[in-house]
Design a protein around this motif. Structure first.
Motif, PDB file in Angstrom:
ATOM      1  N   ALA A 230      29.118  -5.679  34.237  1.00  0.00           N
ATOM      2  CA  ALA A 230      28.577  -5.171  35.494  1.00  0.00           C
ATOM      3  C   ALA A 230      27.709  -6.230  36.138  1.00  0.00           C
ATOM      4  CB  ALA A 230      27.753  -3.911  35.254  1.00  0.00           C
ATOM      5  N   ILE A 231      27.857  -6.374  37.438  1.00  0.00           N
ATOM      6  CA  ILE A 231      26.906  -7.178  38.197  1.00  0.00           C
ATOM      7  C   ILE A 231      25.742  -6.240  38.479  1.00  0.00           C
ATOM      8  CG2 ILE A 231      26.550  -8.565  40.273  1.00  0.00           C
ATOM      9  CD1 ILE A 231      29.584  -8.984  40.356  1.00  0.00           C
ATOM     10  N   ALA A 232      24.610  -6.509  37.853  1.00  0.00           N
ATOM     11  CA  ALA A 232      23.504  -5.557  37.890  1.00  0.00           C
ATOM     12  C   ALA A 232      22.205  -6.282  37.592  1.00  0.00           C
ATOM     13  CB  ALA A 232      23.735  -4.456  36.846  1.00  0.00           C
ATOM     14  N   ASP A 233      21.101  -5.582  37.830  1.00  0.00           N
ATOM     15  CA  ASP A 233      19.784  -6.127  37.498  1.00  0.00           C
ATOM     16  C   ASP A 233      19.551  -5.921  36.001  1.00  0.00           C
ATOM     17  OD1 ASP A 233      17.165  -6.734  37.115  1.00  0.00           O
ATOM     18  OD2 ASP A 233      16.369  -5.360  38.641  1.00  0.00           O
ATOM     19  N   ALA A 234      19.563  -7.016  35.249  1.00  0.00           N
ATOM     20  CA  ALA A 234      19.449  -6.909  33.790  1.00  0.00           C
ATOM     21  C   ALA A 234      18.139  -6.243  33.382  1.00  0.00           C
ATOM     22  CB  ALA A 234      19.566  -8.290  33.154  1.00  0.00           C
ATOM     23  N   ALA A 235      17.084  -6.499  34.138  1.00  0.00           N
ATOM     24  CA  ALA A 235      15.785  -5.917  33.790  1.00  0.00           C
ATOM     25  C   ALA A 235      15.848  -4.390  33.887  1.00  0.00           C
ATOM     26  CB  ALA A 235      14.697  -6.466  34.712  1.00  0.00           C
ATOM     27  N   GLU A 236      16.603  -3.902  34.861  1.00  0.00           N
ATOM     28  CA  GLU A 236      16.714  -2.456  35.054  1.00  0.00           C
ATOM     29  C   GLU A 236      17.704  -1.844  34.052  1.00  0.00           C
ATOM     30  OE1 GLU A 236      16.711  -0.982  39.290  1.00  0.00           O
ATOM     31  OE2 GLU A 236      18.708  -0.304  38.710  1.00  0.00           O
ATOM     32  N   MET A 237      18.739  -2.587  33.679  1.00  0.00           N
ATOM     33  CA  MET A 237      19.852  -2.006  32.916  1.00  0.00           C
ATOM     34  C   MET A 237      19.799  -2.277  31.415  1.00  0.00           C
ATOM     35  SD  MET A 237      21.503  -0.187  34.785  1.00  0.00           S
ATOM     36  CE  MET A 237      20.701   0.068  36.338  1.00  0.00           C
ATOM     37  N   GLY A 238      18.908  -3.175  30.982  1.00  0.00           N
ATOM     38  CA  GLY A 238      18.890  -3.576  29.571  1.00  0.00           C
ATOM     39  C   GLY A 238      18.786  -2.395  28.615  1.00  0.00           C
ATOM     40  N   GLU A 239      17.833  -1.510  28.880  1.00  0.00           N
ATOM     41  CA  GLU A 239      17.629  -0.354  27.998  1.00  0.00           C
ATOM     42  C   GLU A 239      18.864   0.531  27.929  1.00  0.00           C
ATOM     43  OE1 GLU A 239      12.885   0.616  28.343  1.00  0.00           O
ATOM     44  OE2 GLU A 239      14.337   2.118  28.976  1.00  0.00           O
ATOM     45  N   VAL A 240      19.475   0.745  29.089  1.00  0.00           N
ATOM     46  CA  VAL A 240      20.663   1.606  29.129  1.00  0.00           C
ATOM     47  C   VAL A 240      21.788   0.960  28.333  1.00  0.00           C
ATOM     48  CG1 VAL A 240      22.328   2.786  30.599  1.00  0.00           C
ATOM     49  CG2 VAL A 240      19.997   2.406  31.415  1.00  0.00           C
ATOM     50  N   ALA A 241      22.015  -0.327  28.583  1.00  0.00           N
ATOM     51  CA  ALA A 241      23.114  -1.013  27.904  1.00  0.00           C
ATOM     52  C   ALA A 241      22.920  -0.954  26.390  1.00  0.00           C
ATOM     53  CB  ALA A 241      23.200  -2.462  28.381  1.00  0.00           C
ATOM     54  N   LYS A 242      21.692  -1.252  25.926  1.00  0.00           N
ATOM     55  CA  LYS A 242      21.440  -1.249  24.481  1.00  0.00           C
ATOM     56  C   LYS A 242      21.588   0.148  23.896  1.00  0.00           C
ATOM     57  CE  LYS A 242      18.379  -5.226  24.594  1.00  0.00           C
ATOM     58  NZ  LYS A 242      16.981  -5.651  24.685  1.00  0.00           N
ATOM     59  N   THR A 243      21.106   1.149  24.621  1.00  0.00           N
ATOM     60  CA  THR A 243      21.154   2.516  24.100  1.00  0.00           C
ATOM     61  C   THR A 243      22.586   3.037  24.054  1.00  0.00           C
ATOM     62  OG1 THR A 243      18.943   2.886  24.970  1.00  0.00           O
ATOM     63  CG2 THR A 243      20.221   4.837  24.387  1.00  0.00           C
ATOM     64  N   ILE A 244      23.340   2.769  25.097  1.00  0.00           N
ATOM     65  CA  ILE A 244      24.730   3.247  25.082  1.00  0.00           C
ATOM     66  C   ILE A 244      25.530   2.502  24.007  1.00  0.00           C
ATOM     67  CG2 ILE A 244      26.838   3.603  26.447  1.00  0.00           C
ATOM     68  CD1 ILE A 244      24.479   5.386  27.306  1.00  0.00           C
TER      69      ILE A 244
END
Lengths: 260, 317
Positions: A230-244
């Protein structure tokens, strides 16, 4: 999950000014912040860049790669600027990704560049005649792009299919069409096709405080359905990515998993 | 048409870890394949077997294994030298069991002296183990680490209750560290995270996910180890990429099968052969589940396992 850090876009005032002044400071600061937050590729969006696009893209690629050991996603409609960026790109940390080709004949030459420079390319599933109506239409376009990629000599492993995320505020039904398209894209090939989305477009036009909430939940649903990047803000998405990744069994759980 | 066997390849790789000093240093790890699958990728080193030696005479060991060291086991340095010179040990594991509050409560300073003597007596790598008393180990292993400074030795075991002190001592004295958790893959990962967050280099860690003897829960420890190896290789999880230890002898030589007399259980066969087989079978099982380092006791069991390692490590043509 590959997060392509999205913050280096000409649309942002601070970035635009830095690009105009060729001031590396803010560019490198943003690239570093995205890298530290877990982005493993950095999107360099210079817009249409009709004037000086070639020189600007080269400057961007070099500025980013001086700051972080990362490949760059070359994001512009100017194919000369893309070629210039490919020439400047240092492949020691991975091959660059071109953003993007599509089913519009004007975008076909991008595949020639991808083949010539042995790089990866995003295939945006839109044609010349407006937006796709649903997941099935996105798939039909994807199949045409795949056939053309093979014709130009781009291996399907190097093609990322992008179903085109639309704004939920104006095109609510497309949120589900895109999720369905992500599922269907994977079935177009074995091994499954790689997929990518421009994530934050989902919340474009929404109130500022709502945007991260929509982005995160949408991202979780897309990951569950097999999205690869995903082209996304890593700072915003890091937690989601790791949790999923934990929930999906892609990473082994430990109490400190968010810190890794 | 010639048959081409399918190959499984992984993105992850086990860290290479070197133990000891000089030309007797030994390297373990470095593989990017499941155990002994040399035909699928890289497996640059073979698993290493360390002989267990104790700081006090092994009074609690069964006769079968006590007998094998009866001439040397009164002196840890002589015992270690015997393992190196007569049994061809590639490494020595010195267990400071006498420091345990219930086993003599030997003070830390005295234990450190023993470490020094053993280091003088042998050239092969030394693995220094506490008595597995979490509190006492902090005092003992700090002194032991100072005594082994700069020798490339391995020290342990750091556990959840005491890892901070022991990891700091290992770091300060440039030693490799064993991180042990009790039969829980998630806690094993967590402990490795906590230790690396202190600034300890993950490439100097050895993971001990805990061991057990055949028929006493081996299948649990086996599957924890196997899953760690799979996460390290297939998921490229760097926290789980240190080599793994199976501390076999201490578990095997206390179970009934290694101690019950033939007169009492004639259907179990001869006692000595039974005990040796029990240790060899337990150890070789852990090689298959992914251990890179074994700690064992009986010379005949070690010889059998080393033969097994060498035969399974031959080039396949």
């Amino acid at each position: 999950m590959l997060i392509i850090g999205e913050k280096l876009s000409i649309i942002a005032k601070r970035v635009r000014e830095a690009m105009l002044k060729r001031d590396k400071g803010p560019i490198q600061e943003i690239a570093k912040a995205q890298w530290n937050a877990g982005a493993r590729m950095i999107d360099a969006n210079i817009g249409p860049a009709e004037d000086e696009g070639e020189e600007l893209m080269q400057w961007m690629v070099r500025a980013v790669q001086e700051a972080v050991p990362s490949p760059v996603c070359l994001d512009t409609t100017n194919s000369k600027a893309i070629e210039a960026g490919l020439k400047a790109h240092d492949n020691q940390w991975g091959r660059p990704l071109i953003n993007s080709t599509s089913n519009d004949p004007e975008r076909f030459p991008i595949l020639e560049l991808a083949a010539k420079y042995n790089c990866q390319v995003i295939g945006l599933t839109v044609g010349k005649g407006g937006l796709p109506a649903d997941a099935e239409e996105r798939c039909a376009i994807a199949a045409e792009i795949m056939a053309r990629a093979m014709e130009y000599g781009v291996p399907l492993e190097d093609l990322y299919l992008d179903p085109l995320v639309l704004q939920i505020a104006t095109s609510q039904d497309h949120a589900l069409h895109v999720i369905k398209a992500i599922k269907m894209f994977q079935e177009l090939n074995d091994p499954p096709m790689k997929t990518v989305v421009g994530l934050s477009n989902i919340s474009n036009g929404c109130p500022k405080h709502v945007r991260p909430i929509i982005n995160k939940h949408y991202f979780a649903l897309l990951m569950y359905n097999g999205l690869t990047s995903a082209i996304a803000d890593a700072a915003e998405m890091g937690e989601v990515a790791k949790t999923i990744d934990i929930i999906m069994g892609e990473t082994l759980y430990a109490h400190s998993y968010l810190e890794m | 048409m010639p048959f081409t066997p399918p190959k499984e390849s992984f993105s992850g790789k086990i860290f290479e870890l070197s133990m000891g000093r000089g030309d007797k240093a030994v390297t373990i790890g470095g593989e990017n394949v499941m155990p002994f699958h040399r035909f699928e990728g890289m497996s640059p080193s073979k698993p290493v077997v360390a002989f267990e030696v104790q700081d006090v005479p092994p009074e609690d060991w069964p006769d079968t294994v006590k007998e094998a060291f009866k001439d040397v086991s009164g002196d840890p340095a002589a015992w270690a030298a015997y393992c190196q010179d007569s049994l061809g040990a590639e490494a020595i594991a010195l267990r400071l069991v006498g420091t345990h509050p219930d086993r003599g409560d030997i003070p830390a300073e005295q234990a450190a002296e023993t470490v020094k003597k053993v280091l003088e007596a042998v050239k092969v790598p030394l693995i220094i183990l506490g008595s597995n008393h979490a509190e006492k180990d902090t005092a003992v292993l700090v002194k032991a680490a100072e005594a082994a400074k700069g020798t490339g030795s391995v020290i342990g075991k750091a556990q959840e209750a005491n890892y901070k002190t022991i990891a700091a001592a290992a770091m300060a004295n440039d030693l490799k560290l064993i991180a042990m958790s009790e039969l829980d893959i998630n806690l094993s990962k967590q402990l490795n995270i906590l230790i690396t967050q202190m600034g300890f280099d993950k490439e100097k860690l050895i993971t001990d996910p805990m061991c057990s003897a055949l028929s006493y829960g081996l299948e649990y420890t086996y599957s924890v180890m196997e899953r760690i190896k799979q996460a390290a290789l297939a998921q490229n999880d760097a926290v789980l990429q240190p080599p793994m230890l199976a501390d076999v002898g201490v578990y095997v030589w206390k179970v009934k099968e290694t101690q019950a007399a033939e007169a009492d259980l004639p259907e179990w066969g001869e006692l000595a052969a039974r005990g040796i087989a029990w240790e060899a079978v337990t150890a070789s099982s852990f090689l298959i589940s992914g251990a890179d380092l074994l700690i064992m006791r009986h010379p005949d069991a070690v010889a059998a396992v080393r033969k097994y390692i060498s035969e399974f490590s031959m080039e396949v043509r």
